[in-house]
Scaffold this motif. Sequence first.
Motif, short mmCIF file in Angstrom:
data_model
loop_
_atom_site.label_atom_id
_atom_site.label_comp_id
_atom_site.label_asym_id
_atom_site.label_seq_id
_atom_site.Cartn_x
_atom_site.Cartn_y
_atom_site.Cartn_z
N HIS A 79 -2.46 -9.89 0.65
CA HIS A 79 -3.08 -8.61 0.33
C HIS A 79 -2.70 -8.14 -1.08
O HIS A 79 -3.54 -7.56 -1.80
CB HIS A 79 -2.65 -7.56 1.36
CG HIS A 79 -3.19 -6.19 1.06
ND1 HIS A 79 -4.52 -5.85 1.22
CD2 HIS A 79 -2.56 -5.06 0.60
CE1 HIS A 79 -4.70 -4.58 0.87
NE2 HIS A 79 -3.52 -4.09 0.49
N THR A 87 -5.21 -7.31 -5.08
CA THR A 87 -5.30 -6.01 -5.75
C THR A 87 -4.75 -6.11 -7.16
O THR A 87 -3.91 -6.97 -7.46
CB THR A 87 -4.53 -4.94 -4.97
OG1 THR A 87 -3.15 -5.32 -4.91
CG2 THR A 87 -5.08 -4.77 -3.57
N THR A 88 -5.24 -5.20 -8.03
CA THR A 88 -4.76 -5.17 -9.42
C THR A 88 -3.31 -4.73 -9.49
O THR A 88 -2.51 -5.28 -10.26
CB THR A 88 -5.64 -4.22 -10.25
OG1 THR A 88 -7.01 -4.62 -10.13
CG2 THR A 88 -5.22 -4.26 -11.72
#
Length: 481
Positions: free
Chosen positions: A21, A25-26
Amino acid sequence: MNNYFDSMFARKEFLARLIVHSLQTTSGWLELACAVMIMLSTYWLSLKILSVVSRHTQQQKNIRFPLLHHLFSRLLWPILLFISTIIAIVVWRDSTGESVLWLQITVFAARWLLMIRIIMAILHNAIPNNLFNDYYERSLSTFLWVCFVLWLTSLDTFIIRLLKSLALPVGSTSLSLYTVITGSIIVGIAIIIAMWLSRITEQRILKAEKLDVNLRYVLVKIIKTLLVVIAVLIALPMVGINLTILSVFGGALGVGLGLGLQKIASNYVSGFIILADHSVRPGDRLNINNFTGYVTKITARFVVLRSSDGSEALIPNDTFVSNTVINDSYSSKIMSTNLTMQVAYNTNLPQALEILKEAAAKQVRVCDDPKPNSFVTSFSDSGITLYVNYWIHDPENGFMSINSAILMEIWNRFKEVGIEFSFPKQEIRILNDAGDPIIYDTMPKPVNNVETKPTYPEPLPTELNVSSSYRSGQQTHHDQQ
């Protein structure tokens, strides 16, 4: 605040899912880049600090606290990484309000690396280098990192539950495999710490010059044994092992000592006896079973003797209690040695004897008390035999060099005063009482064509007198009269 720091060091559940996860994401990629930058920057900073410290220590010949210096060089990067990552976690949470993953894994790794390097430093100082080498260090480090991964992924809970389910019956009680493993680890750690403390104590005691040498070794052995026993007695209850279980092993140990281990027990007790009665000390010159050497080490089982040619003999301790041992340095360290030589019969003997004593007394290693002495021992065929006796105060340095120096000094002094060394001589003299030899005609002439037989006169009486005079078997003199 406590909950804040507890969450900072709390282990993440379902780590694999969280990593996947985070990489989607950035903010997860930014956090990973921040963690990598912290690792690289702290490593570079630690190298710079260590280079400055190494230049400073190179100017000093002796490092006062080598253990602290070793710990500082090994723990600098983990400490910098740990502190920097904690600061980054606080800043990240306060600025973004998001939870951390990569920075928290970095903190766990720094803390684990710190623990591993502390363990390795203790092992290096507690165990001799020839027993704990690089191979064992790498193996132990790998094992500890595997344990870290198991703990980080929560697989350790499953393994611990499995080990606790496996029970091992011992007498009326039972021990789980988990208890045995953890107990062995804790006992091993306690013994290593005890060995470390005993090694530090040993260094301090052996440097105490006011104590007798044998008393120092006795104290070292007693302290080492007590520390190991205390470490075991403290470590076993910590893991839940009742000390009454040791009675089973104590009975087995007693039977083993009575049967197969009695020789080992005898050597161990004999080691204390020979140290307590001062019969054998480090540096003594011993002669056992036609082997002569100096005591270099006294262990719990044997004594190490090192001869002048470098060979070493390991003599069991009970040999010194049950057998006859020749100790050349039992009451005094000095030893006597001698040299013999022959001089010609025309030698001024009082002058030659004085030269022998002066040549021996001139050497630094020769003792002044008792003083060197020289004697006339025999009248032989080739010359007069002289004998010089002297004592040296450092026989551990050998006799070859001192004997050579004394012989060279005697050679030079004899050449100065004209004293001649004897050597074998042989002189051969052939004596003949008659005059010139008669030449006989051995071919008879015929008379009146009648062949006659040759006649010879009676041989002249001769006397052969043989005496000797040859040098090195090369020159022979003949005197014929």
